[in-house]
Design an enzyme around this catalytic site. Structure first.
Site, PDB file in Angstrom:
ATOM      1  N   LYS A  91       0.860  -1.184   0.000  1.00 33.11           N
ATOM      2  CA  LYS A  91       0.000   0.000   0.000  1.00 33.11           C
ATOM      3  C   LYS A  91       0.896   1.233   0.000  1.00 33.11           C
ATOM      4  O   LYS A  91       2.009   1.219   0.535  1.00 33.11           O
ATOM      5  CB  LYS A  91      -0.894   0.028   1.246  1.00 33.11           C
ATOM      6  CG  LYS A  91      -2.169   0.830   1.073  1.00 33.11           C
ATOM      7  CD  LYS A  91      -3.241   0.041   0.331  1.00 33.11           C
ATOM      8  CE  LYS A  91      -4.566   0.779   0.326  1.00 33.11           C
ATOM      9  NZ  LYS A  91      -5.638  -0.029  -0.275  1.00 33.11           N
ATOM     10  N   VAL A 192     -21.184   7.139   1.278  1.00 29.19           N
ATOM     11  CA  VAL A 192     -21.810   6.800  -0.011  1.00 29.19           C
ATOM     12  C   VAL A 192     -21.053   7.486  -1.144  1.00 29.19           C
ATOM     13  O   VAL A 192     -21.626   8.091  -2.038  1.00 29.19           O
ATOM     14  CB  VAL A 192     -23.314   7.153  -0.042  1.00 29.19           C
ATOM     15  CG1 VAL A 192     -24.098   6.166   0.772  1.00 29.19           C
ATOM     16  CG2 VAL A 192     -23.566   8.582   0.448  1.00 29.19           C
ATOM     17  N   GLY A 193     -19.727   7.367  -1.075  1.00 32.52           N
ATOM     18  CA  GLY A 193     -18.867   7.909  -2.118  1.00 32.52           C
ATOM     19  C   GLY A 193     -18.622   6.909  -3.214  1.00 32.52           C
ATOM     20  O   GLY A 193     -19.559   6.319  -3.756  1.00 32.52           O
ATOM     21  N   LYS A 194     -17.353   6.671  -3.537  1.00 27.99           N
ATOM     22  CA  LYS A 194     -16.992   5.847  -4.693  1.00 27.99           C
ATOM     23  C   LYS A 194     -17.616   4.458  -4.638  1.00 27.99           C
ATOM     24  O   LYS A 194     -18.144   3.969  -5.630  1.00 27.99           O
ATOM     25  CB  LYS A 194     -15.466   5.717  -4.792  1.00 27.99           C
ATOM     26  CG  LYS A 194     -14.780   6.979  -5.268  1.00 27.99           C
ATOM     27  CD  LYS A 194     -13.386   6.709  -5.808  1.00 27.99           C
ATOM     28  CE  LYS A 194     -12.413   6.271  -4.762  1.00 27.99           C
ATOM     29  NZ  LYS A 194     -11.023   6.185  -5.283  1.00 27.99           N
ATOM     30  N   VAL A 195     -17.550   3.799  -3.498  1.00 29.30           N
ATOM     31  CA  VAL A 195     -18.089   2.437  -3.371  1.00 29.30           C
ATOM     32  C   VAL A 195     -19.523   2.460  -2.867  1.00 29.30           C
ATOM     33  O   VAL A 195     -20.393   1.753  -3.385  1.00 29.30           O
ATOM     34  CB  VAL A 195     -17.211   1.606  -2.414  1.00 29.30           C
ATOM     35  CG1 VAL A 195     -17.841   0.234  -2.167  1.00 29.30           C
ATOM     36  CG2 VAL A 195     -15.816   1.441  -2.987  1.00 29.30           C
ATOM     37  N   GLY A 196     -19.781   3.272  -1.852  1.00 31.34           N
ATOM     38  CA  GLY A 196     -21.077   3.259  -1.187  1.00 31.34           C
ATOM     39  C   GLY A 196     -22.256   3.521  -2.098  1.00 31.34           C
ATOM     40  O   GLY A 196     -23.319   2.908  -1.950  1.00 31.34           O
ATOM     41  N   HIS A 197     -22.106   4.408  -3.074  1.00 34.15           N
ATOM     42  CA  HIS A 197     -23.269   4.715  -3.916  1.00 34.15           C
ATOM     43  C   HIS A 197     -23.605   3.558  -4.851  1.00 34.15           C
ATOM     44  O   HIS A 197     -24.772   3.338  -5.188  1.00 34.15           O
ATOM     45  CB  HIS A 197     -23.053   6.030  -4.687  1.00 34.15           C
ATOM     46  CG  HIS A 197     -22.288   5.916  -5.955  1.00 34.15           C
ATOM     47  ND1 HIS A 197     -20.905   5.937  -5.992  1.00 34.15           N
ATOM     48  CD2 HIS A 197     -22.691   5.801  -7.251  1.00 34.15           C
ATOM     49  CE1 HIS A 197     -20.498   5.846  -7.251  1.00 34.15           C
ATOM     50  NE2 HIS A 197     -21.557   5.755  -8.032  1.00 34.15           N
TER      51      HIS A 197
END
Length: 366
Positions: A91, A192-197
């Site tokens: 990472k 609810v950004g890149k993945v959450g939405h």
């Protein structure tokens, strides 16, 4: 053996006294011309080149950035092992506010540092970095994934990350309630950004009721405007979300440490299954969840859809092939729950045992 390159004195304590030890290599990168300060951590290459994203975040200190890189890299070793990938874990973190300091010059400098590792570390997107950023990094480094289709990449990996988390939720429902469907279940999503939405859409298609929160008001507003029929509701913050009455599933989809001494006693949900990395703030939280009868789907297992996607990019990306692999997260999650039950341990410990076994077998085979 841990190799530390260019380490200033003020982060040596973090490097050598981390409880996430055993890393093969840690590189501290600085390019004064562009303002780049970054940490690249390689935890293991036993299964193959280390693969993991680049996080761009305004850390409070360099030591905090190093600690995050170490923790995230170790998590990637376990994630890649559980996903059946021929990759170790690594990472990178770039220190700073991406909205203020991100530039083409900085990303190109970062790409040169990754390239200098000669393929031991393969990078991709993470919090604060996007497909367009990887296209820039790739101009200096061929060991870059998460690029746009126009530049030979797979595009947005959050699509399959969300799909994999959804499969983990289905497995959790199957294990706990005897039915993989989320129909009629109330699911709370923090972030609810890149993945959450994307996760919201999967859940609504399956008939779930969704409650959301996000530190960015525009992210919440976007979801509510897309679903004006009232199937999605919002609460003020994560503290309110975890206390929602009748919540069946809690999905942490933002930064790590969501499960801690304050949040676990307040949880109303019976299942925790989300996309965030390093959800357990410290060792022992997994037992606290088990003691409360809360089923925890290990984060690095259920959020592996994205790394499955970017790993496939190295071999000529095929979305259907990747989605089929991500679908197996359902079976993997069920297997972890079964192992946890048979060994009398929390699911997080069961997942660690399985991952560590695969990594150890690879080391012995060398």
């Amino acid at each position: 053996m841990t190799e530390v390159t260019g380490a200033p004195a003020d982060v040596l304590h973090t490097l050598f006294h981390s409880d996430q030890g055993g890393h093969e290599q840690v590189v501290l990168c600085q390019d004064r011309a562009s303002g780049l300060k970054a940490v690249i951590a390689i935890h293991s290459t036993a299964l193959g080149p280390a693969l993991g994203g680049t996080r761009f975040y305004p850390y409070a200190s360099e030591a905090e950035a190093v600690a995050d890189a170490l923790n995230l890299a170790r998590g990637m070793s376990y994630k890649n092992a559980m996903a059946g990938l021929d990759h170790g874990g690594g990472k990178a973190v770039i220190i700073g506010d991406p909205e203020k300091i991100k530039s083409e010059e900085l990303l190109l400098a970062y790409g040169r540092f990754v390239a200098s590792l000669g393929g031991r570390y393969v990078t991709a997107c993470d919090v604060g970095t996007y497909v367009a950023d990887m296209d820039v990094v790739a101009r200096e480094c061929r060991w870059t994934t998460g690029r746009s289709p126009e530049n030979g990449g797979a595009g947005d990996s959050s699509v399959l990350t969300a799909y994999g988390v959804f499969q983990g939720m289905r497995a959790s429902a199957q294990h706990l309630w005897g039915d993989p469907s989320l129909r009629g279940r109330k699911v709370g999503i923090a972030g609810v950004g890149k993945v959450g939405h994307h996760l919201v859409e999967h859940l609504l298609e399956d008939g779930a009721e969704v409650v959301i929160t996000d530190v960015r008001e525009e992210s919440v507003r976007r979801i509510l405007e897309r679903h004006p029929e009232g199937r999605v509701t919002a609460v003020a913050d994560t503290e309110a979300l975890i206390r929602v009455e009748g919540l069946d599933v809690y999905a942490p989809c933002a930064l790590g440490g969501a499960l801690n001494d304050a949040s676990v006693p307040a949880l109303t949900a019976k299942v925790v299954c989300g996309a965030a990395n390093n959800q357990l703030e410290h060792p022992g939280v997994e037992k606290d969840l088990a003691d409360r009868g809360i089923l925890y789907a290990p984060d690095y297992v259920v959020n592996a859809g994205g790394v499955i996607q970017v790993a496939d990019e190295l071999h000529g990306f095929d979305f259907d092939r990747c989605k089929a692999k991500a679908s197996k997260i359902f079976d993997t999650t069920l297997a972890i729950f079964a192992r946890a039950k048979s060994d009398g341990i929390p699911p997080a410990a069961a997942a660690d045992r399985i991952a560590e076994q695969r990594i150890a077998e690879a080391r012995r085979a060398r």
